[in-house]
Motif scaffolding. Structure first.
Motif, PDB file in Angstrom:
ATOM      1  N   LEU A   1       0.794  -1.223   0.000  1.00 55.77           N
ATOM      2  CA  LEU A   1       0.000   0.000   0.000  1.00 55.77           C
ATOM      3  C   LEU A   1       0.832   1.281   0.000  1.00 55.77           C
ATOM      4  O   LEU A   1       0.304   2.362  -0.216  1.00 55.77           O
ATOM      5  CB  LEU A   1      -0.944   0.009   1.209  1.00 55.77           C
ATOM      6  CG  LEU A   1      -1.927  -1.153   1.283  1.00 55.77           C
ATOM      7  CD1 LEU A   1      -2.725  -1.081   2.576  1.00 55.77           C
ATOM      8  CD2 LEU A   1      -2.835  -1.160   0.072  1.00 55.77           C
ATOM      9  N   THR A   2       2.127   1.147   0.244  1.00 54.60           N
ATOM     10  CA  THR A   2       3.009   2.303   0.362  1.00 54.60           C
ATOM     11  C   THR A   2       4.320   2.000  -0.343  1.00 54.60           C
ATOM     12  O   THR A   2       4.739   0.845  -0.427  1.00 54.60           O
ATOM     13  CB  THR A   2       3.298   2.604   1.853  1.00 54.60           C
ATOM     14  OG1 THR A   2       2.055   2.721   2.541  1.00 54.60           O
ATOM     15  CG2 THR A   2       4.080   3.882   2.032  1.00 54.60           C
ATOM     16  N   ALA A   3       4.960   3.050  -0.843  1.00 53.96           N
ATOM     17  CA  ALA A   3       6.294   2.915  -1.431  1.00 53.96           C
ATOM     18  C   ALA A   3       7.190   3.992  -0.835  1.00 53.96           C
ATOM     19  O   ALA A   3       6.714   5.011  -0.320  1.00 53.96           O
ATOM     20  CB  ALA A   3       6.238   3.053  -2.944  1.00 53.96           C
ATOM     21  N   VAL A   4       8.484   3.773  -0.920  1.00 55.08           N
ATOM     22  CA  VAL A   4       9.459   4.730  -0.400  1.00 55.08           C
ATOM     23  C   VAL A   4      10.616   4.828  -1.386  1.00 55.08           C
ATOM     24  O   VAL A   4      11.016   3.840  -1.993  1.00 55.08           O
ATOM     25  CB  VAL A   4       9.937   4.329   1.021  1.00 55.08           C
ATOM     26  CG1 VAL A   4      10.620   2.967   1.013  1.00 55.08           C
ATOM     27  CG2 VAL A   4      10.842   5.373   1.601  1.00 55.08           C
ATOM     28  N   ALA A   5      11.109   6.053  -1.558  1.00 49.75           N
ATOM     29  CA  ALA A   5      12.258   6.305  -2.429  1.00 49.75           C
ATOM     30  C   ALA A   5      13.239   7.199  -1.681  1.00 49.75           C
ATOM     31  O   ALA A   5      12.829   8.108  -0.951  1.00 49.75           O
ATOM     32  CB  ALA A   5      11.811   6.991  -3.717  1.00 49.75           C
TER      33      ALA A   5
ATOM     34  N   VAL B   1      14.135  11.448   1.641  1.00 49.57           N
ATOM     35  CA  VAL B   1      13.296  10.254   1.567  1.00 49.57           C
ATOM     36  C   VAL B   1      11.866  10.692   1.331  1.00 49.57           C
ATOM     37  O   VAL B   1      11.368  11.614   1.968  1.00 49.57           O
ATOM     38  CB  VAL B   1      13.388   9.418   2.867  1.00 49.57           C
ATOM     39  CG1 VAL B   1      12.426   8.245   2.838  1.00 49.57           C
ATOM     40  CG2 VAL B   1      14.821   8.950   3.104  1.00 49.57           C
ATOM     41  N   VAL B   2      11.204  10.004   0.402  1.00 49.97           N
ATOM     42  CA  VAL B   2       9.809  10.289   0.079  1.00 49.97           C
ATOM     43  C   VAL B   2       9.011   9.001   0.261  1.00 49.97           C
ATOM     44  O   VAL B   2       9.427   7.947  -0.219  1.00 49.97           O
ATOM     45  CB  VAL B   2       9.672  10.780  -1.375  1.00 49.97           C
ATOM     46  CG1 VAL B   2       8.220  10.998  -1.746  1.00 49.97           C
ATOM     47  CG2 VAL B   2      10.473  12.032  -1.612  1.00 49.97           C
ATOM     48  N   THR B   3       7.896   9.082   0.942  1.00 49.03           N
ATOM     49  CA  THR B   3       6.971   7.944   1.026  1.00 49.03           C
ATOM     50  C   THR B   3       5.633   8.388   0.439  1.00 49.03           C
ATOM     51  O   THR B   3       5.261   9.546   0.533  1.00 49.03           O
ATOM     52  CB  THR B   3       6.771   7.459   2.484  1.00 49.03           C
ATOM     53  OG1 THR B   3       6.211   8.537   3.243  1.00 49.03           O
ATOM     54  CG2 THR B   3       8.073   7.018   3.102  1.00 49.03           C
TER      55      THR B   3
END
Length: 93
Positions: A75-79, A86-88
């Protein structure tokens, strides 16, 4: 019948067509339905593995996306990019 090599070929063609120049990271969702590519220009693109279609694209403007991951629940991603940025974000497939 499922053909993982054919699916990868479709995604490679999509990468070429959309001119994703420099891949910096890759991630596969825990259920195997999606693969995402983090690029040197800060963009993230995700493809549906079964069809090879581009499912979503994001431009986080964080510099090269050095790390990319899906949450185990999908349901979530992170980069993560340059300078520790960091971006979620929530995924709404």
């Amino acid at each position: 019948a499922y053909d993982p090599l054919g699916d990868l070929e479709l995604m490679r063609a999509e990468l070429t067509e959309t001119r994703v120049a420099s891949l910096a990271s890759l991630a596969v969702s825990s259920d195997g339905r999606f693969v995402a590519a983090g690029c040197a220009d800060g963009q993230v693109r995700a493809w549906e593995v079964a069809s090879g279609r581009l499912a979503a694209a994001w431009d986080w403007r964080i510099g090269p996306v050095h790390s990319l991951a899906f949450a185990p629940d999908g349901l979530t991603a992170v980069a993560a990019g340059d300078g520790g940025t960091v971006v979620t974000w929530d995924l709404d497939w």
